[in-house]
Design a protein around this motif. Structure first.
Motif, PDB file in Angstrom:
ATOM      1  N   ILE A   1       3.727  10.669   8.437  1.00 40.60           N
ATOM      2  CA  ILE A   1       3.690  12.210   8.245  1.00 40.60           C
ATOM      3  C   ILE A   1       4.017  12.572   6.573  1.00 40.60           C
ATOM      4  O   ILE A   1       3.107  13.198   5.951  1.00 40.60           O
ATOM      5  N   GLN A   2       4.788  11.698   5.993  1.00 38.57           N
ATOM      6  CA  GLN A   2       5.197  12.313   4.637  1.00 38.57           C
ATOM      7  C   GLN A   2       4.059  11.732   3.576  1.00 38.57           C
ATOM      8  O   GLN A   2       3.745  12.812   2.868  1.00 38.57           O
ATOM      9  N   PHE A   3       3.601  10.609   3.871  1.00 38.50           N
ATOM     10  CA  PHE A   3       2.597  10.105   2.899  1.00 38.50           C
ATOM     11  C   PHE A   3       1.177  10.790   3.230  1.00 38.50           C
ATOM     12  O   PHE A   3       0.347  10.968   2.368  1.00 38.50           O
ATOM     13  N   ASP A   4       0.999  11.343   4.270  1.00 41.10           N
ATOM     14  CA  ASP A   4      -0.205  11.952   4.656  1.00 41.10           C
ATOM     15  C   ASP A   4      -0.038  13.478   4.021  1.00 41.10           C
ATOM     16  O   ASP A   4      -0.935  13.990   3.169  1.00 41.10           O
ATOM     17  N   ALA A   5       1.023  14.004   3.927  1.00 42.09           N
ATOM     18  CA  ALA A   5       1.167  15.353   3.082  1.00 42.09           C
ATOM     19  C   ALA A   5       1.239  15.037   1.535  1.00 42.09           C
ATOM     20  O   ALA A   5       0.299  16.119   0.889  1.00 42.09           O
ATOM     21  N   LEU A   6       1.748  14.023   1.208  1.00 46.11           N
ATOM     22  CA  LEU A   6       1.743  13.908  -0.254  1.00 46.11           C
ATOM     23  C   LEU A   6       0.337  13.479  -0.613  1.00 46.11           C
ATOM     24  O   LEU A   6       0.223  13.732  -1.633  1.00 46.11           O
TER      25      LEU A   6
ATOM     26  N   ALA B   1       9.476  12.596  -1.275  1.00 46.19           N
ATOM     27  CA  ALA B   1       9.625  12.091   0.139  1.00 46.19           C
ATOM     28  C   ALA B   1      11.076  12.223   0.496  1.00 46.19           C
ATOM     29  O   ALA B   1      12.077  12.097  -0.381  1.00 46.19           O
ATOM     30  N   LEU B   2      11.278  12.462   1.832  1.00 48.98           N
ATOM     31  CA  LEU B   2      12.699  12.271   2.244  1.00 48.98           C
ATOM     32  C   LEU B   2      13.063  10.846   2.070  1.00 48.98           C
ATOM     33  O   LEU B   2      14.063  10.549   1.701  1.00 48.98           O
ATOM     34  N   CYS B   3      12.326   9.967   2.392  1.00 43.95           N
ATOM     35  CA  CYS B   3      12.378   8.541   2.082  1.00 43.95           C
ATOM     36  C   CYS B   3      11.029   7.850   2.219  1.00 43.95           C
ATOM     37  O   CYS B   3      10.099   8.626   2.830  1.00 43.95           O
ATOM     38  N   GLY B   4      10.789   6.675   1.782  1.00 45.48           N
ATOM     39  CA  GLY B   4       9.650   5.866   1.950  1.00 45.48           C
ATOM     40  C   GLY B   4       8.857   5.748   0.867  1.00 45.48           C
ATOM     41  O   GLY B   4       8.647   6.168  -0.171  1.00 45.48           O
ATOM     42  N   GLU B   5       8.113   4.409   0.986  1.00 46.36           N
ATOM     43  CA  GLU B   5       7.261   3.550  -0.162  1.00 46.36           C
ATOM     44  C   GLU B   5       6.188   3.213   0.778  1.00 46.36           C
ATOM     45  O   GLU B   5       6.081   2.610   1.685  1.00 46.36           O
ATOM     46  N   ALA B   6       4.701   3.233  -0.023  1.00 48.59           N
ATOM     47  CA  ALA B   6       3.757   2.750   0.547  1.00 48.59           C
ATOM     48  C   ALA B   6       3.255   1.595  -0.221  1.00 48.59           C
ATOM     49  O   ALA B   6       2.878   1.626  -1.477  1.00 48.59           O
TER      50      ALA B   6
ATOM     51  N   GLU C   1      -9.241   3.774  -4.787  1.00 48.42           N
ATOM     52  CA  GLU C   1     -10.736   3.428  -4.734  1.00 48.42           C
ATOM     53  C   GLU C   1     -10.898   2.084  -4.195  1.00 48.42           C
ATOM     54  O   GLU C   1     -11.618   1.111  -4.712  1.00 48.42           O
ATOM     55  N   MET C   2     -10.124   1.665  -3.206  1.00 47.55           N
ATOM     56  CA  MET C   2     -10.165   0.167  -2.435  1.00 47.55           C
ATOM     57  C   MET C   2     -10.162   0.445  -0.955  1.00 47.55           C
ATOM     58  O   MET C   2      -9.228   0.435  -0.304  1.00 47.55           O
ATOM     59  N   PRO C   3     -11.359   0.486  -0.353  1.00 49.00           N
ATOM     60  CA  PRO C   3     -11.520   0.700   0.971  1.00 49.00           C
ATOM     61  C   PRO C   3     -11.006  -0.326   1.702  1.00 49.00           C
ATOM     62  O   PRO C   3     -10.506  -0.214   2.905  1.00 49.00           O
ATOM     63  N   ASP C   4     -10.769  -1.662   1.215  1.00 41.68           N
ATOM     64  CA  ASP C   4     -10.306  -2.758   1.854  1.00 41.68           C
ATOM     65  C   ASP C   4      -8.843  -3.323   1.725  1.00 41.68           C
ATOM     66  O   ASP C   4      -8.411  -4.324   2.074  1.00 41.68           O
ATOM     67  N   ALA C   5      -8.272  -2.382   0.962  1.00 42.32           N
ATOM     68  CA  ALA C   5      -6.979  -2.540   0.684  1.00 42.32           C
ATOM     69  C   ALA C   5      -6.141  -2.516   1.842  1.00 42.32           C
ATOM     70  O   ALA C   5      -6.598  -1.941   2.958  1.00 42.32           O
ATOM     71  N   ASP C   6      -4.913  -3.191   1.755  1.00 42.99           N
ATOM     72  CA  ASP C   6      -3.943  -2.796   3.148  1.00 42.99           C
ATOM     73  C   ASP C   6      -2.929  -2.384   2.744  1.00 42.99           C
ATOM     74  O   ASP C   6      -2.083  -2.716   1.891  1.00 42.99           O
TER      75      ASP C   6
ATOM     76  N   HIS D   1      -1.408   7.979  14.660  1.00 43.34           N
ATOM     77  CA  HIS D   1      -2.748   8.619  13.885  1.00 43.34           C
ATOM     78  C   HIS D   1      -2.319   8.937  12.466  1.00 43.34           C
ATOM     79  O   HIS D   1      -3.032   8.993  11.563  1.00 43.34           O
ATOM     80  N   TYR D   2      -0.955   9.551  12.313  1.00 40.70           N
ATOM     81  CA  TYR D   2      -0.590   9.980  11.019  1.00 40.70           C
ATOM     82  C   TYR D   2      -0.406   8.920  10.012  1.00 40.70           C
ATOM     83  O   TYR D   2      -0.804   9.016   8.704  1.00 40.70           O
ATOM     84  N   CYS D   3      -0.027   7.689  10.388  1.00 41.26           N
ATOM     85  CA  CYS D   3       0.023   6.528   9.663  1.00 41.26           C
ATOM     86  C   CYS D   3      -1.383   6.106   9.210  1.00 41.26           C
ATOM     87  O   CYS D   3      -1.508   5.617   8.034  1.00 41.26           O
ATOM     88  N   ASP D   4      -2.069   6.035  10.223  1.00 39.46           N
ATOM     89  CA  ASP D   4      -3.680   5.457   9.924  1.00 39.46           C
ATOM     90  C   ASP D   4      -4.100   6.403   8.935  1.00 39.46           C
ATOM     91  O   ASP D   4      -4.908   6.120   8.023  1.00 39.46           O
ATOM     92  N   GLU D   5      -3.884   7.818   9.103  1.00 37.91           N
ATOM     93  CA  GLU D   5      -4.752   8.784   8.310  1.00 37.91           C
ATOM     94  C   GLU D   5      -4.024   8.804   6.812  1.00 37.91           C
ATOM     95  O   GLU D   5      -4.838   8.920   5.793  1.00 37.91           O
ATOM     96  N   ALA D   6      -2.695   8.491   6.803  1.00 38.72           N
ATOM     97  CA  ALA D   6      -2.118   8.381   5.529  1.00 38.72           C
ATOM     98  C   ALA D   6      -2.777   7.263   4.620  1.00 38.72           C
ATOM     99  O   ALA D   6      -2.942   7.291   3.408  1.00 38.72           O
ATOM    100  N   LYS D   7      -2.741   6.199   5.296  1.00 36.18           N
ATOM    101  CA  LYS D   7      -3.442   4.700   4.812  1.00 36.18           C
ATOM    102  C   LYS D   7      -4.833   5.030   4.263  1.00 36.18           C
ATOM    103  O   LYS D   7      -5.375   4.589   3.180  1.00 36.18           O
ATOM    104  N   GLU D   8      -5.570   5.732   4.970  1.00 35.71           N
ATOM    105  CA  GLU D   8      -7.094   5.920   4.432  1.00 35.71           C
ATOM    106  C   GLU D   8      -7.029   7.073   3.318  1.00 35.71           C
ATOM    107  O   GLU D   8      -7.637   6.450   2.414  1.00 35.71           O
ATOM    108  N   LYS D   9      -6.109   7.815   3.042  1.00 27.50           N
ATOM    109  CA  LYS D   9      -6.113   8.575   1.988  1.00 27.50           C
ATOM    110  C   LYS D   9      -5.475   7.869   0.778  1.00 27.50           C
ATOM    111  O   LYS D   9      -5.914   8.043  -0.315  1.00 27.50           O
ATOM    112  N   ILE D  10      -4.605   6.910   1.001  1.00 24.06           N
ATOM    113  CA  ILE D  10      -4.003   5.957  -0.048  1.00 24.06           C
ATOM    114  C   ILE D  10      -5.385   5.226  -0.468  1.00 24.06           C
ATOM    115  O   ILE D  10      -5.692   4.988  -1.727  1.00 24.06           O
ATOM    116  N   LYS D  11      -5.872   4.850   0.482  1.00 28.11           N
ATOM    117  CA  LYS D  11      -7.124   3.755   0.182  1.00 28.11           C
ATOM    118  C   LYS D  11      -8.196   4.575  -0.775  1.00 28.11           C
ATOM    119  O   LYS D  11      -8.566   3.934  -1.576  1.00 28.11           O
ATOM    120  N   LYS D  12      -8.591   5.609  -0.387  1.00 23.30           N
ATOM    121  CA  LYS D  12      -9.327   6.561  -1.106  1.00 23.30           C
ATOM    122  C   LYS D  12      -8.911   6.771  -2.397  1.00 23.30           C
ATOM    123  O   LYS D  12      -9.613   6.821  -3.535  1.00 23.30           O
TER     124      LYS D  12
END
Length: 341
Positions: free
Chosen positions: A245-250, A209-214, A49-54, A35-46
């Protein structure tokens, strides 16, 4: 030692580390299905401003670049890049390793021009033997570029128009995206950038981030079975939660943009100090990478107390070095460098 050699020499922002501790003993499903990945994805989509982005999470920039290029191109296609582009110059042939040629055009302080891309494509399709050649299927740019320079909104619009005309994908490498967006030289918003390309990524490794790209696919154009392709490349992280978790925090309370702004403010302070002391700049740019010409003897003394990045030889007695500020650079560190200079 003070370190200005790169913008990923520190670990991770304390809020990310805090979230790691807080969530450490939670038992979560793997491979990014938590669910952390899911929540981070939704925050990035917001944010874009692209609710249908992947949105997908990967661990590093080179890995991200080669997977996007490999999965979005046919086997007979290559990626157009400035000769100084990251995939051309600093990724050890990772794109070619996967069977795709990097098709280089001239670079201008790290940027490519729409006119050069058009000329490349017109020359290619004007050749009666082009069926025997590598087809241009993608244009690769980075924002900011290897040289810390930025594309204007107009320049991106022009490049994207050429891509559409010749049915090519526009891919924006955003390893340092936050530093570009928070620069005073930026005339783009994140949503505008997202609408001017087919795929881009939000860099975390260099931005807190410690590591990671979205990775963000903007046009409903995620490659078929993308998860399977990530696995085939050996890049599917079992503990995908670490990225979510990292992108959710960022992307909570604008942390990503606040810490990016810090790097720009510190770079502007350092840039002014260098100007005041009469140093020559090899490249003018408004972001967190500062390219300075230094006498070799002065550089030897400086390197006793400060690490900087070698860029290139300027002449027999001078070297171009890079000072890079980061999300973690402090005013006190800038003041220390000023004293040493």
């Amino acid at each position: 030692m003070l370190s200005f050699s790169s913008d990923y020499t520190e670990g991770a922002h304390e809020k990310i580390l805090q979230r790691f501790v807080e969530t450490n003993l939670e038992q979560l499903p793997g491979y990014g299905s938590d669910h952390y990945c899911d929540e981070a994805k939704e925050k990035i989509k917001k944010a874009v401003e692209m609710p249908d982005a992947d949105v997908w999470f990967l661990t590093g920039g080179t890995q991200t670049n080669e997977i996007i290029v490999d999965t979005m191109l046919a086997k007979y296609e290559g990626a157009i890049s400035a000769v100084t582009g990251h995939i051309s110059a600093h990724e050890a042939g990772a794109v070619e390793f996967n069977g795709h040629e990097v098709l280089t055009v001239p670079g201008y302080d790290g940027k490519l021009k729409a006119s050069d891309v058009r000329n490349y494509c017109e020359t290619f399709y004007g050749d009666e033997n082009h069926e025997h050649m590598v087809f241009p299927g993608m244009v690769y740019i980075s924002y900011p570029t290897e040289y810390g320079t930025l594309y204007s909104k107009k320049e991106l619009e022009e490049i994207y128009a050429v891509c559409k005309e010749f049915k090519m994908t526009l891919f924006v490498d955003g390893a340092r995206l936050g530093y570009g967006l928070m620069s005073t030289g930026c005339d783009l918003t994140l949503p505008e950038l997202a609408r001017l390309c087919d795929v881009f990524y939000i860099g975390g490794t260099k931005v807190g981030a410690l590591c990671g790209e979205a990775v963000v696919f903007t046009q409903g154009n995620t490659p078929k079975h993308f998860l399977t392709s990530i696995k085939q490349h050996g890049a599917l992280l079992a503990k995908g939660r670490l990225l979510g978790i990292q992108f959710d925090a960022l992307f909570t309370d604008d942390l990503y943009f606040e810490i990016s702004k810090n790097a720009i403010e510190r770079a502007d302070e350092l840039r002014q100090i260098l100007k005041d002391k009469g140093y020559k700049f090899a490249i003018e740019n408004p972001t967190n990478q500062i390219f300075v010409v230094i006498e070799n003897e002065k550089l030897k003394k400086l390197q006793n107390q400060v690490t900087v990045g070698f860029w290139e030889k300027y002449d027999d007695t001078h070297t171009v070095v890079r000072f890079a500020t980061s999300w973690a650079t402090t005013k006190e560190q800038i003041q220390e460098v000023e004293k040493l200079l």
